[in-house]
Design a protein around this motif. Structure first.
Motif: not given
Length: 87
Positions: A29-35
């Motif tokens: 999730y952190m790599f795909r979107f902002t965390g």
């Protein structure tokens, strides 16, 4: 829609201590979107578990992971032949 669904699934996995599934999904999730949503969620989950009387491990680890992923993300981006970013 995928962002909201992923956040709900990660929150559910952390509340029901299935960390073995929540951590890889959280890193994705952190790599795909902002965390940044995960930081708010981690603080709320630590409050739910009452971890602020001791050491809020989930909040500290989430803040650390978001910071590290934000540092690593630009070096892991791939470019196509027409200089388009593909992540």
């Amino acid at each position: 829609m995928l962002r909201l669904l992923s956040l709900i699934i990660i929150t559910t996995l952390i509340i029901t201590p299935l960390y073995i599934l929540a951590i890889p999904l959280g890193v994705w999730y952190m790599f795909r979107f902002t965390g940044y949503e995960l930081i708010v969620m981690a603080v709320l989950v630590d409050g739910y578990f009452g971890a602020f009387y001791t050491l809020p491990i989930i909040s500290i680890s989430t803040i650390t992971l978001v910071f590290l992923v934000d540092l690593l993300k630009p070096s892991l981006l791939m470019y196509t032949k027409t200089d388009e970013i593909f992540s």
